[in-house]
Motif scaffolding. Structure first.
Motif, short mmCIF file in Angstrom:
data_model
loop_
_atom_site.label_atom_id
_atom_site.label_comp_id
_atom_site.label_asym_id
_atom_site.label_seq_id
_atom_site.Cartn_x
_atom_site.Cartn_y
_atom_site.Cartn_z
N ARG A 150 4.24 13.90 1.03
CA ARG A 150 4.07 14.88 -0.04
C ARG A 150 4.16 14.22 -1.41
O ARG A 150 3.31 14.45 -2.28
CB ARG A 150 5.15 15.97 0.09
N GLU A 151 5.16 13.37 -1.61
CA GLU A 151 5.33 12.71 -2.91
C GLU A 151 4.13 11.84 -3.26
O GLU A 151 3.65 11.83 -4.39
CB GLU A 151 6.61 11.86 -2.89
N ILE A 152 3.63 11.11 -2.26
CA ILE A 152 2.49 10.22 -2.51
C ILE A 152 1.23 11.01 -2.81
O ILE A 152 0.50 10.71 -3.76
CB ILE A 152 2.29 9.30 -1.30
N LEU A 153 0.94 12.02 -2.01
CA LEU A 153 -0.29 12.78 -2.19
C LEU A 153 -0.27 13.62 -3.47
O LEU A 153 -1.31 13.84 -4.09
CB LEU A 153 -0.55 13.66 -0.97
N GLU A 154 0.91 14.10 -3.86
CA GLU A 154 1.01 14.77 -5.16
C GLU A 154 0.60 13.84 -6.29
O GLU A 154 -0.12 14.23 -7.21
CB GLU A 154 2.45 15.24 -5.40
N GLN A 155 1.04 12.60 -6.20
CA GLN A 155 0.76 11.62 -7.25
C GLN A 155 -0.69 11.18 -7.22
O GLN A 155 -1.35 11.07 -8.26
CB GLN A 155 1.68 10.40 -7.07
N GLU A 156 -1.23 10.92 -6.02
CA GLU A 156 -2.56 10.32 -5.90
C GLU A 156 -3.69 11.36 -5.88
O GLU A 156 -4.78 11.08 -6.37
CB GLU A 156 -2.63 9.47 -4.62
N HIS B 97 -4.99 19.49 -3.96
CA HIS B 97 -5.84 18.85 -2.95
C HIS B 97 -5.51 19.39 -1.56
O HIS B 97 -4.36 19.69 -1.24
CB HIS B 97 -5.65 17.34 -3.00
N LEU B 98 -6.53 19.51 -0.72
CA LEU B 98 -6.33 20.08 0.61
C LEU B 98 -5.36 19.25 1.45
O LEU B 98 -4.56 19.80 2.22
CB LEU B 98 -7.68 20.20 1.34
N ASP B 99 -5.43 17.92 1.33
CA ASP B 99 -4.50 17.09 2.08
C ASP B 99 -3.06 17.35 1.64
O ASP B 99 -2.13 17.38 2.47
CB ASP B 99 -4.84 15.62 1.91
N GLY C 70 -0.36 8.01 2.44
CA GLY C 70 0.17 9.36 2.56
C GLY C 70 -0.38 10.09 3.77
O GLY C 70 0.35 10.80 4.48
N VAL C 71 -1.67 9.90 4.05
CA VAL C 71 -2.29 10.54 5.21
C VAL C 71 -1.71 9.99 6.50
O VAL C 71 -1.42 10.75 7.45
CB VAL C 71 -3.83 10.34 5.16
N VAL C 72 -1.50 8.67 6.57
CA VAL C 72 -0.92 8.08 7.79
C VAL C 72 0.51 8.59 8.00
O VAL C 72 0.91 8.88 9.13
CB VAL C 72 -0.96 6.55 7.71
N GLU D 87 0.82 -1.22 0.00
CA GLU D 87 0.00 0.00 0.00
C GLU D 87 0.85 1.27 0.00
O GLU D 87 0.42 2.31 0.49
CB GLU D 87 -0.91 0.00 1.23
N ARG D 88 2.05 1.18 -0.56
CA ARG D 88 3.00 2.29 -0.41
C ARG D 88 2.64 3.52 -1.23
O ARG D 88 3.21 4.58 -1.02
CB ARG D 88 4.39 1.81 -0.81
N LYS D 89 1.74 3.40 -2.17
CA LYS D 89 1.45 4.52 -3.05
C LYS D 89 0.01 4.99 -2.96
O LYS D 89 -0.47 5.72 -3.82
CB LYS D 89 1.77 4.14 -4.50
N SER D 90 -0.72 4.59 -1.92
CA SER D 90 -2.12 5.00 -1.80
C SER D 90 -2.22 6.32 -1.05
O SER D 90 -1.35 6.68 -0.25
CB SER D 90 -2.93 3.93 -1.07
N ALA D 91 -3.32 7.05 -1.29
CA ALA D 91 -3.55 8.31 -0.58
C ALA D 91 -3.66 8.07 0.92
O ALA D 91 -3.21 8.88 1.73
CB ALA D 91 -4.80 8.99 -1.13
#
Length: 578
Positions: free
Chosen positions: A471-477, A482-484, A444-446, A437-441
């Motif tokens: 940051r890298e994950i949430l940028e991608q996903e 996005h607010l997160d 990134g939140v956790v 689950e390394r690339k899921s939003a």
């Protein structure tokens, strides 16, 4: 100084794996491990250490020995006797098939049995190896539709096993490969293809990939409408799944339409319990739309039916109580809300036969959210910890357990127990990393929440590492707007400031401010708050704001860094912004 932003943890999707392989019922329980690997615990029963047979056993070269041993393995399984003996028979049968006919459908089918026994024993990683070998055996056989279906079965079983390990991406890949084989063999409109499409839709829901889930569910509906009678039970089941997908996407009106049509089909077929279950889902939609009176009516209808058909102590009754507790909390009737929570907990404390640990854990999780909202964090923590104990030994629940552990971490963080929060976040991150689950939003939140806990413990360099990965994950996903994602940028800026990297912090805040101004307008309170943070930093640095936006690639460096010893001499007043 820039403050810290706690990104809201997404709600967890309930498991859809009840249609897959049954998990072992008698597995040993254990203490929470901060970083357990995503593999099921081995059965307490003794099992062979290696899947090998004696090379000198010439009896296995007899063509009749493979089918005989395979029958013995199946009979042993059906009789409920020692599964290790069944495994021994199946392994010897596979060796016999391989010696007599080499790579063949018979060998592949036998390996499917070996893998199923291994899965039942909790040896999921070994089952994966065996199933991959079965697929190779299928590919090595001569072409033909029968051989293709053997490979299809292997791929679907492999997908199930990956799902039990928690590797949903690999699981979906196997299902999609199986679907291609089915379409080539039977065409795109065969009812068997529809069942596989539904399987894939449920898998995508499990992975929270709702657009893909909708695509496969729509295909299922189309095929079933072509082959089934109008208002059939099959179509009703498809519509319930479609309603769930639409609700997850926030499309409440289409979801309500699908549920009403499904309810009409169930009523026509006399399926009272199914109608009541649909009424709960209809009540959920009305609750999301703030149509509270209609939601209460739907819940009460379901409650009446369940009490009549299942009794006062069934888990279905507890589920309705939880829904009513949530509704009354939202409408400000806190006493009624807590009363319904207590009623549900009484049912879960003495579950009726047939109630699964997953049902109880899901209910405890939902009740804990209500107690947390009622400002009773200690009670919420107790319920979440009970839920973890119920699920931690069940294969396929690693992501769910990680989500619950993350929520426990959030509550510990909110009550100021930062070391405990970090421990639970660490455990959740380890599970998510190991299960793919390394690339899921969600991951990134956790990571963002882990960074917040590290900041409070003065582990600033570690916090920066987590924020950078988040940051890298949430940028991608989620995208940079996005607010997160913007929240993680803000946290990273605050961390850089605490480390003395003021220029990096200023550049990030300039980028955040520009994004918020574009999306929210210059008069928005959040924009004004961000502007004050930036001007405070600029004032310290003796600079003025740069109105020209820089590209994100030039704005944030991706290299790792180490915090100097001087960090203890200066620390920003980090403020939590929820």
């Amino acid at each position: 100084m820039p403050g810290l932003f706690a990104a809201r943890t997404p709600s967890k999707t309930q498991s859809f794996r009840d249609f897959l392989i049954e998990p072992p019922e008698n597995e040993p329980s254990g203490e929470m491990n901060p970083s357990p690997p995503p593999t099921a615990k081995k059965s307490a029963m003794r099992t062979p250490d290696k899947l090998v047979v004696d090379d000198n056993d010439t009896s296995l070269e007899n063509p009749d020995m493979g089918p005989f041993l395979l029958k013995m393995a199946r009979d042993t399984i059906h009789s409920g006797k020692d599964p290790n003996k069944a495994l021994e028979y199946a392994i010897r049968a596979s060796e016999s098939f391989e010696r007599v006919s080499g790579l063949s459908p018979d060998l592949a089918t036998c390996l499917h049995v070996v893998a199923a026994i291994l899965s039942g024993l909790g040896r999921l990683e070994e089952a994966v190896v065996i199933l991959e070998r079965s697929i190779l055996a299928s590919e090595g056989a001569e072409n033909g539709s029968g051989h293709a279906m053997v490979k299809f079965s292997g791929l679907m079983q492999l997908g199930d096993t990956y799902s039990m390990i928690g590797q949903l991406d690999r699981s979906i890949e196997c299902y999609e490969s199986g679907l291609k084989i089915q379409v080539e063999a039977f065409g795109g409109s065969d009812p068997r293809v529809a069942e596989t499409c539904r399987y894939l839709a449920e898998a995508h829901v499990q992975a929270m990939q709702f657009d893909e889930a909708e695509r496969f569910c729509r295909k299922t509906l189309e095929i079933h409408r072509e082959h089934c009678a109008p208002a059939s039970l099959t179509e009703a089941a498809d519509r319930r799944l479609m309603a769930l997908i639409c609700e997850a996407k926030g499309e409440y009106e289409p979801a309500l339409e699908h549920l009403v049509l499904a309810s009409m089909s169930m009523i026509a077929q006399g399926q009272d319990n199914e109608v009541a279950a649909i009424d709960i889902s209809i009540g959920d939609i009305y609750l999301s739309l703030c149509r509270f009176d209609e939601a209460i009516f739907a819940y009460q209808k379901a409650l009446t039916v369940f009490k009549t058909t299942k009794g006062e102590s069934h888990s279905s009754i507890a589920l309705v109580y939880i829904r009513l507790a949530d509704l009354y909390y939202r409408t400000g009737k806190l006493r009624e809300s807590k009363s319904y929570c207590e009623n549900a907990l009484r049912i879960y404390s003495k579950p009726v036969p047939g109630t699964t640990p997953g049902e109880i854990a899901s209910g405890l999780n939902e009740i804990s959210a209500i107690y947390e909202a009622l400002n009773e964090p200690d009670e919420a923590l107790k319920l979440l910890q009970k839920a973890v104990k119920l699920l931690e030994d069940i294969p396929g629940q690693y992501r769910t357990v990680a989500g619950i552990e993350s929520q426990i971490g959030v509550i510990f963080y909110m009550v100021g127990r930062y070391s405990d929060a970090r421990k639970y976040f660490f455990s959740a991150i380890a599970k998510l990393r190991a299960s793919g689950e390394r690339k899921s939003a969600f991951f990134g939140v956790v990571l963002n929440q882990m960074g917040l806990a590290c900041v409070q413990l003065y582990k600033i360099a570690e916090a920066a590492t987590h924020f950078e990965e988040a940051r890298e994950i949430l940028e991608q996903e989620c995208g940079t707007y996005h607010l997160d994602t913007l929240g993680v940028y803000s946290n990273l800026a605050a961390t850089y400031d605490a480390m003395g990297r003021v220029e990096d912090a200023i550049e990030i805040l300039e980028y955040i401010l520009k994004m918020r101004e574009e999306k929210l307008g210059t008069a928005n309170p959040e924009v004004d708050d961000e502007r004050k943070r930036l001007f405070e930093l600029l004032k310290e640095a003796g600079r003025v704001r740069n109105k020209k936006a820089k590209s994100l690639e030039n704005l944030i460096e991706s290299k790792t860094f180490n915090m100097k010893n001087e960090r203890k001499k200066k620390r920003v007043a980090f403020g939590l912004r929820t």
